[in-house]
Design an enzyme around this catalytic site. Structure first.
Site, mmCIF file in Angstrom:
data_model
loop_
_atom_site.group_PDB
_atom_site.id
_atom_site.type_symbol
_atom_site.label_atom_id
_atom_site.label_comp_id
_atom_site.label_asym_id
_atom_site.label_seq_id
_atom_site.Cartn_x
_atom_site.Cartn_y
_atom_site.Cartn_z
ATOM 1 N N ARG A 198 -1.688 -2.773 -18.574
ATOM 2 C CA ARG A 198 -2.941 -2.014 -18.438
ATOM 3 C C ARG A 198 -2.756 -1.002 -17.315
ATOM 4 N NH1 ARG A 198 -6.089 -5.129 -21.376
ATOM 5 N NH2 ARG A 198 -7.772 -3.643 -21.316
ATOM 6 N N ASP B 164 -7.480 13.006 -24.832
ATOM 7 C CA ASP B 164 -7.375 11.605 -24.432
ATOM 8 C C ASP B 164 -6.684 10.892 -25.598
ATOM 9 O OD1 ASP B 164 -7.703 8.932 -24.030
ATOM 10 O OD2 ASP B 164 -9.837 9.015 -23.537
ATOM 11 N N THR C 128 -4.314 5.655 -21.715
ATOM 12 C CA THR C 128 -4.029 4.319 -21.208
ATOM 13 C C THR C 128 -2.610 3.988 -21.644
ATOM 14 O OG1 THR C 128 -4.990 3.431 -23.223
ATOM 15 C CG2 THR C 128 -6.366 3.339 -21.248
ATOM 16 N N TYR D 12 0.843 -1.202 0.000
ATOM 17 C CA TYR D 12 0.000 0.000 0.000
ATOM 18 C C TYR D 12 0.877 1.250 0.000
ATOM 19 C CZ TYR D 12 -4.930 -1.186 0.365
ATOM 20 O OH TYR D 12 -6.212 -1.563 0.079
ATOM 21 N N GLU E 180 -0.667 4.842 -0.574
ATOM 22 C CA GLU E 180 -1.451 6.050 -0.853
ATOM 23 C C GLU E 180 -0.616 7.303 -0.642
ATOM 24 O OE1 GLU E 180 -2.998 3.511 0.833
ATOM 25 O OE2 GLU E 180 -5.196 3.674 0.576
ATOM 26 N N LYS F 25 -2.243 0.242 -25.117
ATOM 27 C CA LYS F 25 -2.677 0.191 -26.515
ATOM 28 C C LYS F 25 -1.426 0.322 -27.393
ATOM 29 C CE LYS F 25 -7.393 1.775 -25.635
ATOM 30 N NZ LYS F 25 -7.517 2.358 -24.296
#
Ligand code: DSN
Length: 470
Positions: free
Chosen positions: A250, A215, A241, A59, A61, A244
């Protein structure tokens, strides 16, 4: 062995043969077929190795150097490396641009960007879904049903492509934008085969006082390789993203402009862009929890690979292959939206030959050719769209060149002949049409040819020789 060791250190194929076998079957599907989904790619072994690591355990954050949990000394180094490589890969000066690499993927990245820039009910404009836009750019149906959270939380008005040419109608966009006065204009799409006139978008945004976001998810590999127009020259924010045309894992990224704002009436001299704090706060704590550190490490690896000379050659080949398959299809008399392509995809309008995207997708699927049905402007039903989208990034990663994509064009032509024959024998209704699929000899024959063809090419990411199912 003690119980912890038995539970914790037994390999997948022993622990869970069901999942192991399904993964092996999916590996076979990937390498024994022709993958033409425009948004997909095959990532590298190095990226897959980084994804499958204990970084998933941690973790973290917050931002590097300012986390809510201890134990982040290596995670901080990994995330910082990823951020600096992202800026380098897109040729950005760190004084002028920053990047957040924590978004889980493209849709969360877009929503985080909107949350950073807008208040609920602020107005936005994006390319309409049937014109090639993405759901997250504000889609609602022609009947007014709000489909995307973007249209639920913000007031969206789409702009469209010209019904005659299939190119974005910039004059109409300008007219609409000046009436609607959006706070944000979004450029970029999912099924648009042409490059974007970012300068025109900027001038429209400035005329109506809007911010401009690109985008670039589909074309980010082409942008990094400088094989497409550069959204960073004109936009305030750029989202993407990473799996692609960029060939990574991903994940998602949000780039934001830093430094002095361009001079504007009514604005104090020397005012600075404040996107950095807004974007970082929006990603965490507003929308996300712990970053997926295995993804971030894998993205850092992919970005390192993007910066090699081979990536530039790859991006050029992606475009050349799209032209090759597009020209082949047009030489057979088929209609492509905008009659060609300047990027990694062609959008094939099937309406002139009386077929829907669903049927062609289905037949291709049975022949191990993976494509997706796609709306074509002017379509009346989003559920039965009139086109299919064909992309070249994945097969180009397997080393295919123009002549190979002409062969793919021929396979696609054969699949159309089969689809038309089934439709004329069994009827147009999908339930009748489907009856012609089972045991169809032409499909079996084409599938055998496709498997033989695809088996010739290398496969990134895994060793084909050791696959369980050959
Ligand atoms: N699903 C992707 C595409 O196919 O374009 C975008 O999210």
């Amino acid at each position: 062995m003690d119980p912890v060791n038995v539970w914790g250190n037994t390999p997948l194929k022993v622990v869970d043969e069901e999942i192991f076998d399904l993964i092996e079957k999916e590996k076979r599907r990937q390498c024994r077929g022709i993958e033409l989904i425009a948004s997909e790619n095959f990532t590298s072994l190095a990226v897959i190795e980084a994804l499958g690591t204990p970084l998933t355990n941690k973790y973290s954050e917050g931002m590097p150097g300012n986390r809510y949990y201890g134990g982040n000394e290596y995670i901080d180094l990994i995330e910082n490396l990823c951020r600096s490589r992202a800026l380098q890969a897109f040729h950005l000066d760190s004084e002028k641009w920053g990047v957040n690499v924590q978004p889980y993927s493209g849709s969360p990245a877009n929503f985080a960007a909107y949350t950073a820039l807008l208040n609920p009910h602020d107005r936005i404009m994006g390319l309409d879904l049937p014109s090639g836009g993405h759901l997250t750019h504000g889609y609602y149906t022609s009947g007014g049903k709000k489909i995307s959270a973007t249209s639920i939380y913000f007031e969206s008005l789409p702009y469209k492509v010209s019904q005659e040419t299939g190119f974005i109608d910039y004059d109409k966009l300008e007219e609409k934008a000046l009436d609607f006065r959006p706070k944000l204009i979004i450029c970029g799409g999912s099924a648009y085969p042409r490059d974007w006139d970012y300068a025109r978008f900027r001038s429209i945004a400035d005329k109506c006082g809007a911010m401009l976001l690109c985008d670039m998810a589909h074309i980010s590999g082409l942008v990094a390789a400088q094989e497409a127009g550069n959204p960073f020259d004109y936009c305030d924010l750029v989202t993407t993203t990473t799996h692609k045309s960029l060939r990574g894992p991903r994940a998602g990224m949000i780039f934001y402009r830093k430094g002095p704002k361009p001079p504007k009436k009514g604005q104090p001299e020397g005012a600075l862009n404040d996107y950095e704090d807004r974007v970082n706060f929006s990603v965490f704590p507003s929308l996300q929890g712990g970053p997926h550190n295995h993804q971030i490490a894998a993205l850092a690896v992919a970005l390192k690979q993007v910066m090699t000379p081979g990536f530039k050659a790859y991006a050029k080949q992606v475009k050349a292959n799209a032209v090759a398959v597009g020209n082949y299809l047009m030489s057979k008399g088929y209609k492509l939206v905008t009659s060609g392509t300047e990027n990694h995809l062609v959008l094939w309008d099937l309406r002139p030959i009386g077929l829907t995207g669903n049927k062609v997708e289905k037949v291709c699927d049975l022949c191990n050719i993976t494509i997706n049905k796609n709306a074509v402007y002017g379509d009346s039903s989003a559920l039965s769209p009139g086109g299919v989208r064909i992309g070249t990034p994945a097969m180009t990663s397997r080393g295919l060149k123009e002549a190979d994509f002409e062969q793919i064009g021929e396979f696609l032509h054969q699949s159309i002949i089969i689809t038309l024959a089934i439709q004329s024998e069994h009827g147009k209704l999908l339930k009748d049409f489907n009856k012609g699929l089972a045991g169809n000899k032409d499909i079996e024959n084409l599938k055998a040819q496709v498997e033989k063809f695809s088996a010739q090419f290398d496969m990134p990411g895994f060793d084909v020789a050791t696959m369980k199912f050959q």
